[in-house]
Design a protein around this motif. Structure first.
Motif, PDB file in Angstrom:
ATOM      1  N   CYS A  67      -4.199  23.625  -6.033  1.00  0.00           N
ATOM      2  CA  CYS A  67      -5.037  22.452  -6.321  1.00  0.00           C
ATOM      3  C   CYS A  67      -4.206  21.487  -7.162  1.00  0.00           C
ATOM      4  CB  CYS A  67      -6.293  22.868  -7.081  1.00  0.00           C
ATOM      5  SG  CYS A  67      -7.288  24.078  -6.233  1.00  0.00           S
ATOM      6  N   PRO A  68      -3.416  20.627  -6.515  1.00  0.00           N
ATOM      7  CA  PRO A  68      -2.438  19.834  -7.255  1.00  0.00           C
ATOM      8  C   PRO A  68      -3.015  18.804  -8.226  1.00  0.00           C
ATOM      9  CG  PRO A  68      -2.405  19.267  -4.932  1.00  0.00           C
ATOM     10  CD  PRO A  68      -3.334  20.422  -5.081  1.00  0.00           C
ATOM     11  N   ILE A  69      -4.280  18.471  -8.125  1.00  0.00           N
ATOM     12  CA  ILE A  69      -4.869  17.540  -9.096  1.00  0.00           C
ATOM     13  C   ILE A  69      -5.771  18.296 -10.066  1.00  0.00           C
ATOM     14  CG2 ILE A  69      -6.378  15.546  -9.403  1.00  0.00           C
ATOM     15  CD1 ILE A  69      -5.337  14.557  -6.672  1.00  0.00           C
TER      16      ILE A  69
ATOM     17  N   MET B 286       0.818  -1.197   0.000  1.00  0.00           N
ATOM     18  CA  MET B 286       0.000   0.000   0.000  1.00  0.00           C
ATOM     19  C   MET B 286       0.864   1.264   0.000  1.00  0.00           C
ATOM     20  SD  MET B 286      -3.106   0.696  -0.150  1.00  0.00           S
ATOM     21  CE  MET B 286      -4.251   1.957   0.096  1.00  0.00           C
ATOM     22  N   ALA B 287       1.976   1.202   0.701  1.00  0.00           N
ATOM     23  CA  ALA B 287       2.867   2.359   0.763  1.00  0.00           C
ATOM     24  C   ALA B 287       3.458   2.667  -0.601  1.00  0.00           C
ATOM     25  CB  ALA B 287       3.970   2.118   1.784  1.00  0.00           C
ATOM     26  N   ARG B 288       3.748   1.627  -1.368  1.00  0.00           N
ATOM     27  CA  ARG B 288       4.293   1.843  -2.706  1.00  0.00           C
ATOM     28  C   ARG B 288       3.271   2.516  -3.615  1.00  0.00           C
ATOM     29  NH1 ARG B 288       7.463  -3.830  -3.683  1.00  0.00           N
ATOM     30  NH2 ARG B 288       9.210  -3.343  -2.317  1.00  0.00           N
ATOM     31  N   LEU B 289       2.023   2.121  -3.496  1.00  0.00           N
ATOM     32  CA  LEU B 289       0.971   2.731  -4.301  1.00  0.00           C
ATOM     33  C   LEU B 289       0.799   4.204  -3.937  1.00  0.00           C
ATOM     34  CD1 LEU B 289      -1.256   2.401  -6.410  1.00  0.00           C
ATOM     35  CD2 LEU B 289      -2.798   1.792  -4.536  1.00  0.00           C
TER      36      LEU B 289
ATOM     37  N   THR C 247       3.065   6.146  -2.638  1.00  0.00           N
ATOM     38  CA  THR C 247       4.250   6.848  -3.120  1.00  0.00           C
ATOM     39  C   THR C 247       4.152   7.086  -4.618  1.00  0.00           C
ATOM     40  OG1 THR C 247       5.563   5.801  -1.392  1.00  0.00           O
ATOM     41  CG2 THR C 247       6.761   6.775  -3.231  1.00  0.00           C
ATOM     42  N   LEU C 248       3.709   6.096  -5.356  1.00  0.00           N
ATOM     43  CA  LEU C 248       3.551   6.233  -6.799  1.00  0.00           C
ATOM     44  C   LEU C 248       2.521   7.305  -7.148  1.00  0.00           C
ATOM     45  CD1 LEU C 248       4.270   5.231  -9.633  1.00  0.00           C
ATOM     46  CD2 LEU C 248       2.413   3.580  -9.394  1.00  0.00           C
ATOM     47  N   LEU C 249       1.383   7.297  -6.468  1.00  0.00           N
ATOM     48  CA  LEU C 249       0.354   8.318  -6.711  1.00  0.00           C
ATOM     49  C   LEU C 249       0.864   9.715  -6.362  1.00  0.00           C
ATOM     50  CD1 LEU C 249      -2.873   6.506  -5.471  1.00  0.00           C
ATOM     51  CD2 LEU C 249      -2.199   7.004  -7.823  1.00  0.00           C
TER      52      LEU C 249
ATOM     53  N   ALA D 221       4.603  15.196 -10.370  1.00  0.00           N
ATOM     54  CA  ALA D 221       5.068  15.336 -11.751  1.00  0.00           C
ATOM     55  C   ALA D 221       4.058  16.094 -12.607  1.00  0.00           C
ATOM     56  CB  ALA D 221       5.344  13.956 -12.346  1.00  0.00           C
ATOM     57  N   LEU D 222       2.783  15.777 -12.449  1.00  0.00           N
ATOM     58  CA  LEU D 222       1.743  16.477 -13.199  1.00  0.00           C
ATOM     59  C   LEU D 222       1.732  17.961 -12.854  1.00  0.00           C
ATOM     60  CD1 LEU D 222      -0.701  16.190 -15.141  1.00  0.00           C
ATOM     61  CD2 LEU D 222      -2.108  15.854 -13.106  1.00  0.00           C
ATOM     62  N   SER D 223       1.875  18.287 -11.582  1.00  0.00           N
ATOM     63  CA  SER D 223       1.889  19.690 -11.161  1.00  0.00           C
ATOM     64  C   SER D 223       3.115  20.424 -11.699  1.00  0.00           C
ATOM     65  CB  SER D 223       1.851  19.792  -9.636  1.00  0.00           C
ATOM     66  OG  SER D 223       0.651  19.265  -9.141  1.00  0.00           O
TER      67      SER D 223
END
Length: 95
Positions: free
Chosen positions: A46-48, A1-4, A6-8, A14-16
């Motif tokens: 609003c980072p997303i 779960m921690a990897r997910l 971190t990935l998100l 990166a998107l921001s």
């Protein structure tokens, strides 16, 4: 779960970052809806939703979306007016 998580998190960062760089490098004439400062604040706060809004509505993607200032219709100065230049040449010849 921690990897997910971190990935998100890395995807959102990166998107921001990409949206912020694109916003700062986009020409002023291609901005839509808000001025550049408002887009920067929206992307940062609003980072997303901010980057998604920037890529969907913030910049003009086609030539039809770009606001172009129309060229002046008449002569700008007297030397650009062919009628004035002709009249001036005739008055110099008639001296």
């Amino acid at each position: 779960m921690a990897r997910l998580n971190t990935l998100l998190f890395l995807i959102v960062v990166a998107l921001s970052v990409v949206a912020l760089i694109d916003c700062l490098l986009t020409d002023r004439s291609r901005l839509r809806a808000f001025p550049r400062g408002a887009w920067v604040v929206l992307v940062l706060l609003c980072p997303i939703a901010g980057p998604i809004a920037w890529f969907r509505a913030g910049r003009a993607t086609s030539a039809a979306d770009v606001h172009v200032t129309p060229a002046p219709r008449g002569p700008i100065g007297p030397d650009d007016d062919p009628e004035f230049v002709r009249m001036l040449a005739e008055s110099i010849r008639n001296r």
